[in-house]
Design an enzyme around this catalytic site. Structure first.
Site, PDB file in Angstrom:
ATOM      1  N   GLU A 166       0.850  -1.191   0.000  1.00 50.82           N
ATOM      2  CA  GLU A 166       0.000   0.000   0.000  1.00 50.82           C
ATOM      3  C   GLU A 166       0.883   1.239   0.000  1.00 50.82           C
ATOM      4  O   GLU A 166       1.776   1.370   0.836  1.00 50.82           O
ATOM      5  CB  GLU A 166      -0.887   0.044   1.246  1.00 50.82           C
ATOM      6  N   ASP A 218      -5.584   8.641   9.829  1.00 54.47           N
ATOM      7  CA  ASP A 218      -4.162   8.423  10.072  1.00 54.47           C
ATOM      8  C   ASP A 218      -3.729   8.985  11.414  1.00 54.47           C
ATOM      9  O   ASP A 218      -4.079  10.110  11.783  1.00 54.47           O
ATOM     10  CB  ASP A 218      -3.326   9.086   8.969  1.00 54.47           C
TER      11      ASP A 218
END
Length: 259
Positions: A51, A62
């Site tokens: 990824e 995140d």
């Protein structure tokens, strides 16, 4: 719709009894000139696919480690266009999956992006802030490509919702293991193993656990109840602090391939 190559590739690995390991790194977090070396290291260390995170200024999923790496990418003047241009030059040993927020894709231009990705090894997209109900914004264009749209399933998803999400899903199912953002030192609820096993039973494609996976013990635990794991913050932090060589050793340990 023709089955995507990412789906068949991962299904084949699963059918052979292999557990899947997908590392996440921020594209350009260490500078784009190091991206090819990082991809090769991850593949050599046992990555099934990789990824690549698209740096974004206002992430919602995140944690601080990945946020910091994104800021470092911006300091290196990394842009989405530069990432795509670099990927056009790289011959990746394993499939690449781009992970980013809808704003990045829409600003770049979805039709333009898919055209430019034709000459790359990108085989999947993860766009966490486009919910299932709005995936028709991009699925028709993706139907004309070999790029899969990966679905996320959260801890809040009930059985009926999971059945909806996995039906016709492509690539793999990203099973989010915590309610919150990415990062190391996560505490997992006791019912998580059954939740992952239930998703795996319902899904016709591989299910991978992600968010907070940072130790060999986590990998071993989740490998018993689903098809593999996704590791991000631990690897991103190692690349920033220790560099490519030492991060390779870390990944070998996580995958169980360390000698």
């Amino acid at each position: 719709m023709t089955e995507k190559s990412l789906t068949t590739y991962l299904q084949d690995k699963k059918a052979k009894g292999q557990k899947l390991f997908i590392p996440y790194i921020v594209a350009g977090g260490s500078g784009l000139e190091r991206l090819e070396e990082e991809i090769q290291m991850l593949a050599d260390s046992g990555a099934t696919a990789i990824e690549l995170g698209i740096p974004f200024s206002d992430p919602v999923a995140d944690g601080p480690i990945i946020q910091k790496s994104a800021q470092q990418a911006f300091a290196h003047q990394v842009t989405f266009a530069k990432i795509v241009a670099m990927l056009q030059k790289i011959n990746a040993p394993v499939p690449i999956i781009l992970m980013g927020y809808a704003n990045s894709f829409l600003r770049f231009g979805f039709e333009r992006l898919l055209k430019e990705l034709e000459s790359t090894d990108v085989k999947g997209l993860i766009i966490p802030d486009i919910p299932y109900e709005h995936q028709e914004l991009i699925l028709p264009a993706l139907d004309q490509t070999d790029i899969a749209l990966v679905q996320l399933v959260t801890l809040m998803s009930k059985k009926e919702r999971i059945e909806q999400l996995v039906k016709g899903a492509q690539g793999f199912i990203y099973a989010v293991t915590v309610n919150g953002t990415t990062g190391v030192n996560q505490t997992y609820r006791e019912s998580l193993d059954k939740h992952l096993a239930d998703i795996t039973e319902l899904s016709e494609i591989p299910v991978l656990a992600g968010f907070g996976v940072s130790e060999r013990a986590h990998v071993e635990r989740f490998n018993t109840c689903c098809d593999g794991v996704i590791v991000g913050s631990k690897i991103v932090d190692s690349l920033a602090r220790k560099g490519v060589k030492e991060t390779g050793k870390l990944v070998l340990n996580l995958t169980g391939n360390a000698g």
